[in-house]
Scaffold this motif. Structure first.
Motif, PDB file in Angstrom:
ATOM      1  N   PHE A 139      22.014   3.129  16.125  1.00 37.53           N
ATOM      2  CA  PHE A 139      21.730   1.761  16.646  1.00 37.53           C
ATOM      3  C   PHE A 139      20.639   1.096  16.379  1.00 37.53           C
ATOM      4  O   PHE A 139      20.418  -0.015  15.874  1.00 37.53           O
ATOM      5  N   GLN A 142      20.525   0.634  12.378  1.00 42.78           N
ATOM      6  CA  GLN A 142      21.418  -0.498  12.030  1.00 42.78           C
ATOM      7  C   GLN A 142      20.378  -1.896  12.499  1.00 42.78           C
ATOM      8  O   GLN A 142      20.675  -2.805  11.740  1.00 42.78           O
ATOM      9  N   ILE A 146      19.404  -4.698   9.922  1.00 39.63           N
ATOM     10  CA  ILE A 146      19.850  -6.339  10.217  1.00 39.63           C
ATOM     11  C   ILE A 146      18.512  -6.941  10.052  1.00 39.63           C
ATOM     12  O   ILE A 146      18.400  -8.222   9.379  1.00 39.63           O
ATOM     13  N   ARG A 150      18.954  -8.586   6.750  1.00 38.70           N
ATOM     14  CA  ARG A 150      19.608  -9.873   6.853  1.00 38.70           C
ATOM     15  C   ARG A 150      20.743 -10.021   6.181  1.00 38.70           C
ATOM     16  O   ARG A 150      20.892 -11.235   5.849  1.00 38.70           O
ATOM     17  N   LEU A 246      25.611  -5.250   5.236  1.00 36.13           N
ATOM     18  CA  LEU A 246      25.215  -4.711   6.420  1.00 36.13           C
ATOM     19  C   LEU A 246      26.430  -3.544   6.978  1.00 36.13           C
ATOM     20  O   LEU A 246      26.196  -2.653   7.371  1.00 36.13           O
ATOM     21  N   ASN A 247      27.489  -3.952   6.609  1.00 36.54           N
ATOM     22  CA  ASN A 247      28.727  -3.112   7.054  1.00 36.54           C
ATOM     23  C   ASN A 247      29.425  -2.456   5.922  1.00 36.54           C
ATOM     24  O   ASN A 247      30.463  -1.876   6.073  1.00 36.54           O
ATOM     25  N   MET A 248      28.540  -1.934   4.857  1.00 35.67           N
ATOM     26  CA  MET A 248      29.255  -1.368   3.778  1.00 35.67           C
ATOM     27  C   MET A 248      29.408   0.105   3.978  1.00 35.67           C
ATOM     28  O   MET A 248      29.958   0.861   3.411  1.00 35.67           O
ATOM     29  N   GLU A 250      30.367   1.292   7.072  1.00 35.57           N
ATOM     30  CA  GLU A 250      30.895   1.493   8.199  1.00 35.57           C
ATOM     31  C   GLU A 250      32.348   2.596   7.958  1.00 35.57           C
ATOM     32  O   GLU A 250      32.013   3.301   9.006  1.00 35.57           O
ATOM     33  N   GLU A 251      32.856   2.766   7.029  1.00 39.30           N
ATOM     34  CA  GLU A 251      34.047   3.448   6.853  1.00 39.30           C
ATOM     35  C   GLU A 251      33.570   4.889   6.431  1.00 39.30           C
ATOM     36  O   GLU A 251      34.449   5.607   6.505  1.00 39.30           O
ATOM     37  N   TYR A 252      32.245   5.038   5.992  1.00 37.02           N
ATOM     38  CA  TYR A 252      31.903   6.355   6.090  1.00 37.02           C
ATOM     39  C   TYR A 252      31.605   7.081   7.319  1.00 37.02           C
ATOM     40  O   TYR A 252      31.526   8.532   7.114  1.00 37.02           O
TER      41      TYR A 252
END
Lengths: 324, 337
Positions: A139, A142, A146, A150, A246-248, A250-252
């Motif tokens: 958290f 991340q 962010i 940005r 930012l969310n690249m 996520e799937e890892y």
């Protein structure tokens, strides 16, 4: 299929007792099924693309494997956030200039190292269980990503993009690089003092401690290794896909754990192998490609993915428990 | 006729409001934004727009406060707890972008029972006591095919990039695209992948399915996936088809580069993240005692060949093409314009 319980001596049968062989068999079966469906069209391209994308899974998967090997409850959930931050950091530092590629890659790895240290401080000093520690760290990471990135999409240096997308005799250069990296890490796991310590700690930390292994130091190095690899993956992924987002990563999160398990490593720790990470990564990618090619709906696709993964784990898991 | 008259009504209301007397009615009211997710560029832009517009509204004395709250984990349970906290904190209205259309209903009902105005947008809730500012996602899919039919009259094979499987928005846009294909029968969906509205995921999925596909005339998308699709075609060494874009800055930037290099033509459509500010003004209007229908529809933001440069210039790097709504815009939407 009959159970192959009897001890056999032929080299082929010995080969079949390797826990990782099933992930390769799965990958091969899925690839063949796809090729049969397309009538042989694109066989080579599919494999080449699969090698490229599996490379990213392998980089983080091997790191996650080391962490999981150190025993029950050890897992690194900060990987996605780590990828987002390291990728953004590398892209901002490189700023599209070829001269800064090395500096950017080093920075991404160092960023990973810092995250690994932070994770371990939470786990050790504050006595927080690894799942909670790495999740809460993610958290924070991340949020930094962010605030810092940005969502800025800075283009990677052209040379780096060319390198990660290059092919030698239609084999992706990236895959060769990650192959070399994973061979090195397999050596570390099986042939070095640190690697043996990781396995020993995972099997029985008390016994390892009594044998003179520093459990704390071993786990510390392992969390740092995993995070450093995730940092490297972040920079590579950003270079490959034309910038960090930012969310690249996520799937890892789930993928990194899935490839460890499908690859035949024990979730309880103490027993792992590097080749399985490759087999499982190829399997995971080719599976989605196959279902996409068949054109099955999303619902069926997800069910099929789940069922096939369970099948592979059951077959592979049955093997290893048979070995005792 | 009705268009003109409603416009006149809206203008009249606007004039009355701007004259000051009516504005004072909400100057003591507090509005909260309950947001379930902040981890992508669209949501970042959404929060930024909220910040810009509401800060000014607070400074101008339109409302007393307009505080944004975002949950960490994109979980309905967490957001429900957050809404309960907002009720206790005494907000007069809560504007929600919800994690689930149904799972927050209990908390939303509690808020309504406490006399709080609840306005949901983008991720809407179906609890009847709340207002909904919904997007006509089906139409967003259908307009893509209408555009293609005009651009490529001969038709051809389509590659469809869908969003996140199992999410309402994905189903709706997909249904709109299917509707469009049924209407323009010269097009056929040759392949379909899930890109999860993320460039990297889309790139990966498209790269995997491309070798098995015939020649592709166009790619229909849901936004956040167009640039990834373009990269995948480039990496595979295949000619770039017409790829519908989704207003992301990287997509518009890529489109501009292609347009300058070879006259590439496409269109781009998505929802402006500034829809949060529309929801803010709607909440303010309800607090002001205006009669507002429970279900409103947001207009979507479409970019075409001739408006590309203007939109790209105003879109922040890494962001999404955006519009911030004004009180007048909200009144037009309320009036059903």
């Amino acid at each position: 299929m009959n159970t192959v319980a009897a001890p056999t001596r032929s080299p082929l049968a010995r080969f079949a007792t390797r826990p990782w062989i099933w992930s390769f068999i799965g990958a091969l079966a899925v690839w063949v099924a796809t090729i049969v469906f397309t009538g042989g069209k694109g066989a080579g391209e599919i494999l080449s693309v699969a090698l490229t994308f599996s490379s990213f899974f392998v980089i983080v998967g091997v790191g996650q494997m080391f962490v999981i090997t150190t025993g029950p409850g050890n897992v690194d959930l900060s990987i996605p956030a780590n990828i987002a931050l390291s990728g953004a950091l590398a892209m901002i530092l490189m700023d599209g200039s070829n001269g800064m590629i090395l500096a950017g890659l080093v920075a991404a790895v160092l960023c990973g190292v810092a995250i690994g240290c932070f994770n371990y401080i939470l786990i050790r000093t504050l006595q927080i269980p690894p799942i909670i520690a790495t999740l809460s760290a993610s958290f924070i990471i991340q949020s930094i990503a962010i605030a810092y990135g940005r969502g800025l999409k800075i283009k990677p240096p052209p040379l780096l993009t060319d390198l990660v997308q290059a092919h030698i005799l239609s084999v992706p250069l990236l895959a060769l690089f990650v192959l070399a990296l994973s061979v090195g890490l397999a050596f570390v796991l099986n042939r070095t003092l640190y690697g043996r310590a990781v396995t020993a700690v995972g099997q029985n930390p008390r016994a390892a401690e009594l044998a003179g292994i520093s459990v704390g130091r071993t786990r510390f190095l392992t969390y740092v290794l995993s995070a450093a690899l995730a940092g490297l993956c972040g920079a590579m992924l950003a270079a490959f896909s034309g910038g960090a987002s930012l969310n690249m990563g996520e799937e890892y999160l789930l993928a990194s754990i899935a490839v460890v398990v499908i690859g035949g490593s024990s979730v309880a720790g103490g027993d792992s192998n590097v080749p399985g990470i490759w087999g499982a990564s190829l399997f995971m990618y080719l599976l989605v490609t196959m279902l996409n090619t068949f054109g099955v709906g999303a619902g069926v696709r997800l069910v099929a993915t789940g069922v096939i993964i369970i099948a592979v784990i059951t077959i592979a898991g049955g093997k290893s428990s048979g070995r005792g | 006729m009705t268009r003109i008259s409603s416009l006149l009504t809206a203008t009249a209301i606007g004039v009355v409001l701007l004259s000051g007397a009516a504005l004072a009615d909400t100057s003591g009211k507090k509005i909260a934004l309950s947001n379930n997710y902040a981890g992508n560029s669209w949501r970042q832009a959404m929060l930024k727009s909220w910040d810009t517009v509401t800060k000014k509204a607070v400074a101008d004395g339109v409302v007393a406060a307009a505080d944004p709250f975002t949950t960490g984990e994109n979980q309905a349970t967490e957001q429900a707890a957050q809404i309960q906290n907002l009720i206790l904190q005494g907000y007069d209205a809560i504007v929600i972008n919800a994690a689930s259309p149904t799972a927050l209903n209990g908390a939303v009902k509690e808020a309504c029972d406490a006399g709080i105005i609840v306005v949901s947008f983008d991720g809407v809730v179906n609890e009847p006591c709340a207002w909904r500012i919904a997007v006509d996602f089906k139409q967003m899919g259908a307009v893509q095919l209408d555009y293609l039919a005009e651009k490529i009259p001969a038709g051809g094979n389509l590659l469809e990039i869908r969003g996140l499987a199992g999410v309402f928005v994905d189903d709706e846009i997909h249904a709109g695209i299917e509707q469009g294909v049924a209407k323009h029968t010269q097009f056929k969906i040759a392949g379909s992948v899930h890109g999860d509205w993320t460039q990297e995921v889309a790139q990966k999925a498209v790269a995997g399915i491309l070798p098995s596909l015939p020649e592709i005339a166009a790619v229909v998308t849901q936004g956040g996936d167009g640039y990834g699709a373009a990269e995948a075609f480039k990496a595979a060494g295949r000619p770039t088809p017409l790829i519908i874009m989704g207003n992301r800055q990287d997509e518009l930037q890529w489109w501009k580069e292609q347009k300058d290099a070879n006259g590439y033509e496409t269109m781009s459509v998505s929802i402006a993240p500034g829809v949060s500010t529309l929801a803010f003004w709607v909440a303010q209007q309800i607090l002001d005692g205006k009669e507002v229908p429970k279900d409103l529809v947001v207009p979507f933001l479409r970019i075409d060949q001739d408006t590309l440069e203007a939109n790209l210039a105003t879109t922040e790097k890494g962001g999404v093409a955006n519009v911030e709504y004004s009180l007048e815009d909200a009144q037009k939407v309320i009036a059903g314009k």
